[in-house]
Design an enzyme around this catalytic site. Structure first.
Site, mmCIF file in Angstrom:
data_model
loop_
_atom_site.group_PDB
_atom_site.id
_atom_site.type_symbol
_atom_site.label_atom_id
_atom_site.label_comp_id
_atom_site.label_asym_id
_atom_site.label_seq_id
_atom_site.Cartn_x
_atom_site.Cartn_y
_atom_site.Cartn_z
ATOM 1 N N ASP A 213 0.842 -1.195 0.000
ATOM 2 C CA ASP A 213 0.000 0.000 0.000
ATOM 3 C C ASP A 213 0.884 1.254 0.000
ATOM 4 O O ASP A 213 1.680 1.457 0.917
ATOM 5 C CB ASP A 213 -0.900 0.022 1.238
ATOM 6 C CG ASP A 213 -1.823 1.222 1.223
ATOM 7 O OD1 ASP A 213 -2.858 1.140 0.527
ATOM 8 O OD2 ASP A 213 -1.501 2.242 1.862
ATOM 9 N N TYR B 210 3.324 9.972 0.745
ATOM 10 C CA TYR B 210 4.272 9.341 1.670
ATOM 11 C C TYR B 210 5.724 9.671 1.312
ATOM 12 O O TYR B 210 6.637 9.441 2.111
ATOM 13 C CB TYR B 210 4.088 7.808 1.718
ATOM 14 C CG TYR B 210 2.699 7.345 2.117
ATOM 15 C CD1 TYR B 210 1.805 8.207 2.750
ATOM 16 C CD2 TYR B 210 2.282 6.035 1.860
ATOM 17 C CE1 TYR B 210 0.523 7.779 3.101
ATOM 18 C CE2 TYR B 210 1.013 5.600 2.220
ATOM 19 C CZ TYR B 210 0.134 6.474 2.831
ATOM 20 O OH TYR B 210 -1.125 6.047 3.179
ATOM 21 N N LYS C 204 -2.341 6.434 -4.162
ATOM 22 C CA LYS C 204 -3.436 7.357 -3.854
ATOM 23 C C LYS C 204 -3.171 8.740 -4.440
ATOM 24 O O LYS C 204 -2.045 9.249 -4.374
ATOM 25 C CB LYS C 204 -3.607 7.480 -2.327
ATOM 26 C CG LYS C 204 -3.661 6.118 -1.634
ATOM 27 C CD LYS C 204 -3.962 6.172 -0.165
ATOM 28 C CE LYS C 204 -3.749 4.800 0.467
ATOM 29 N NZ LYS C 204 -2.360 4.556 0.917
ATOM 30 N N HIS D 44 -7.264 9.994 -2.130
ATOM 31 C CA HIS D 44 -6.713 9.826 -0.778
ATOM 32 C C HIS D 44 -7.619 10.435 0.295
ATOM 33 O O HIS D 44 -7.776 9.867 1.380
ATOM 34 C CB HIS D 44 -5.308 10.450 -0.722
ATOM 35 C CG HIS D 44 -4.441 9.892 0.348
ATOM 36 N ND1 HIS D 44 -3.072 9.849 0.258
ATOM 37 C CD2 HIS D 44 -4.732 9.349 1.553
ATOM 38 C CE1 HIS D 44 -2.573 9.287 1.353
ATOM 39 N NE2 HIS D 44 -3.567 8.985 2.155
#
Ligand code: A2P
Length: 315
Positions: free
Chosen positions: A46, A51, A80, A113
């Site tokens: 994931d 990130y 996302k 997201h």
């Protein structure tokens, strides 16, 4: 090697119920974590643009492809769409950036997201002079149309949403040509999300639990905050099965029919978190874990003034 069960989506595609989370995994740690995970038997990773580590995830995937450990079709990869790219004309470019970083030609799953759109074209967290997030007027229903177009183009196999509340889910469902395959939301015993889970299951949407271990490494954790992994009630259950609290939490999520994405950059924990298929919690213990619910949401983004902030509603 672990034989992880699959969840089948409303479009016939499927996904291993346990995946490796990569939120908070530092660029210098995540590549090794992904390699360790694949070696341990994970076939689901994931990811997200926000990130800031998709390039390193991609390097790890490339290594495992080159070593012949996995082929592209053996592994399920999620990413996302970040909030500053909701404007329909920006969606394809954002997805292509993620694909380039991951070194992939397609994703298995691309999620919006958050429902909130932010001002485009600058910082990933645009803020005004008062420190408040700057909204963009884009409606996530228009973003969804652009997400559908990515499936048509073959850039992602499935699409879904994340952090949407019930009303937002319903709006997407009513207007969608391609229904969301998945919703990813925060779920753990302090925030069991039973109502939203039941609602989404009723609509045929698969549910992924993020922060299943209570994200003790979340950047805004304060000393004295309740720590799920340290909860003595969970420790006593875990002791009865000779398992760790993390394993009890993951097993609990799997038994609720959820997809679960525990994050770790520690090899032994990565292995441990997949080793949950050889025990089952008794109905009494399931009830005990369920009784820990305390509306303990950990992840809110803080932008409560945003018109699409999802967490004012009951669920
Ligand atoms: P680390 O990555 O240093 O191994 P969540 O998935 O809820 O966001 O939680 C991730 C956090 O939980 C990280 O701090 C991670 O530490 C820690 N963690 C992951 N697996 C375990 C485990 N089996 N036992 C204890 N802590 C764990």
């Amino acid at each position: 090697m672990a034989n992880v069960p699959l969840v089948v989506f409303n479009n016939g595609r499927s996904c291993p119920v346990i995946g490796l989370g990569t939120w908070k995994s530092k660029p210098g740690e995540v590549a090794q974590a992904v390699k360790d995970a694949i070696d341990a038997g994970y076939r689901h990773i994931d990811c997200a643009h926000i990130y800031g580590n998709e390039k390193e995830v991609g390097e790890a995937l490339k290594t495992k492809f080159l070593e012949g450990v996995i082929k592209r079709e053996d592994i399920f990869v999620t990413s996302k769409l970040w909030c500053t790219f909701h404007r329909p004309d920006l969606v394809e470019g954002a997805l292509k950036t993620t694909l380039q970083n991951l070194g992939l030609e397609y994703l298995d799953l691309y999620l919006i997201h958050w429902p909130q759109a932010y001002k485009e074209g600058g910082e990933l967290f645009p803020i005004d002079d008062a420190g408040k997030a700057i909204p963009s007027p884009v409606d996530y229903l228009d973003t969804w149309k652009a997400m559908e177009a990515q499936v048509d183009k073959g850039l992602t196999k499935s699409i879904g949403i994340s952090n949407f509340n019930k009303n937002q889910v319903d709006r997407v469902m009513e207007s969608a040509r391609i229904k969301p395959a998945v919703i990813q939301i925060e779920i753990h015993p302090y925030l069991n999300q039973q109502k939203l889970i039941d609602h989404c299951k009723g609509l045929g949407i698969a549910i992924t639990a993020y922060s299943p271990l209570g994200s003790p490494d979340r950047p805004w954790a304060k000393p004295g905050d309740p720590q799920l992994l340290e909860d003595p009630r969970l420790k006593s259950i875990a002791d009865r099965y000779s398992k760790s609290v993390a394993q009890v939490l993951i097993r609990y999520a799997v038994d609720r029919g959820l997809i679960v994405i525990p994050k770790s950059v520690t090899r032994s924990r990565i292995q441990q978190n997949l080793d949950v298929l050889d025990f089952q919690l008794s109905p009494e213990d399931v009830e005990l874990v369920a009784s820990l619910e305390c509306n303990g949401r950990l992840c809110t983004m803080g932008d409560v003034h945003h018109p699409d902030y999802p967490f004012h509603d009951e669920y």
